[in-house]
Scaffold this motif. Structure first.
Motif: not given
Length: 292
Positions: A115, A234-235, A239
């Motif tokens: 991440n 993110d997440f 990623k």
């Protein structure tokens, strides 16, 4: 943040099933002195197994009637009933997502690598140095270099320890190598070369990708998610799976034709968004895993 809680053991074949079965049968299993004899693993391996199950969010520790125990979470129960042997790549992809999400603050190196860390090709030594630098900048206490090295070693083995095709009884491979997320190449020098790989959508399973979108919608409390965020946020897919824009669009196009919960494209302020139906991730998972 946590480091080297895995006792230097990556998850081995059949461990997941053994662990969930043990907890389902006895909530006090991991507190029993002879648990390693019961399950047929070494003492440190049992500690490692407990770590992995907690980090995957498939078990939780809680007090019941004044006594500590471990219990299957809703995710753990669903996977135990439908794919305890981790035969489906989509199950592996979902567990990988939970490991990287690191909600219990147990799997720092996985969150960092997938991440936060942006390099796709690096020597193992440089990877360790980068992780050590990041930890020193983000930790208030000093972390042992040996712990960080064990984390990097475990991270690499977790995704690269493939089965031995010449040994049908090989049990030391890691099932997560089937996701093809990482490659380790001997460079002929002192340090191997580690590469982030971009798997095919079919190798991850479309249901795992949809599950992640539903988790994001529920956590962020949004209906619309931009395509750029899915690639760079993110997440999300770009990623945690290193998916390209083309592969992301490919998967989204498939989901627009989902037989029960189709997503919709929405154009707003010259940006492409998708509208995700209001269905809980676990309700979706229960239906799709059973169907699959």
């Amino acid at each position: 943040m946590a480091y080297a809680r895995h006792q230097s053991f990556y998850l081995r074949d059949k461990w997941f099933s053994k662990g969930l079965r043990a907890v389902d049968s006895d909530s006090r299993f991991f507190f029993q002195e002879n648990n390693f004899e019961t399950i047929g693993l070494g003492k440190n391996m049992v500690e490692s197994l407990k770590y992995w199950l907690l980090a995957f969010d498939v078990i939780e520790e809680r007090n019941e009637e004044g006594q500590k125990g471990h219990y299957l979470t809703e995710l753990g129960t669903t996977l135990y009933n439908n794919d305890r042997l981790l035969q489906k790549n989509e199950t592996l992809a979902i567990l990988h997502y939970h490991l990287v999400k690191n909600t219990k603050d147990l799997s720092t190196v996985f969150e960092w690598y997938f991440n936060r860390y942006k390099e796709t090709t690096v020597s193992k030594l440089d990877l360790l140095n980068s992780f050590s630098t990041w930890v020193s900048q983000n930790e208030s206490k000093e972390i042992s270099e040996n712990s960080l090295k064990r984390d990097i070693d475990c991270l690499i083995q977790f995704y690269t320890k493939t089965p031995n095709d010449n040994d049908p009884e090989d049990v030391i491979f890691c099932p997560f190598s089937k996701l093809s997320l990482m490659k380790s190449e001997s460079s002929g020098e002192k340090s191997d070369t580690i590469k982030k790989m971009s798997p095919e959508v079919a190798n991850l399973g479309i249901n795992s990708l949809y599950y992640i979108l539903l988790c994001h919608r529920e956590f962020a409390e949004v209906e619309l998610i931009s395509v750029d965020e899915i690639i760079k946020g993110d997440f999300l897919w770009g990623k945690i799976f290193n998916l390209s824009r083309n592969k992301t669009i490919e998967a989204l196009n498939v989901l627009t034709n989902h037989d029960k919960f189709p997503i919709q494209y929405v154009r707003t302020n010259n940006l492409d968004y998708i509208k995700v139906p209001k269905v809980s991730p676990m309700d979706f998972l229960k239906q799709e895993l059973v169907k699959g």
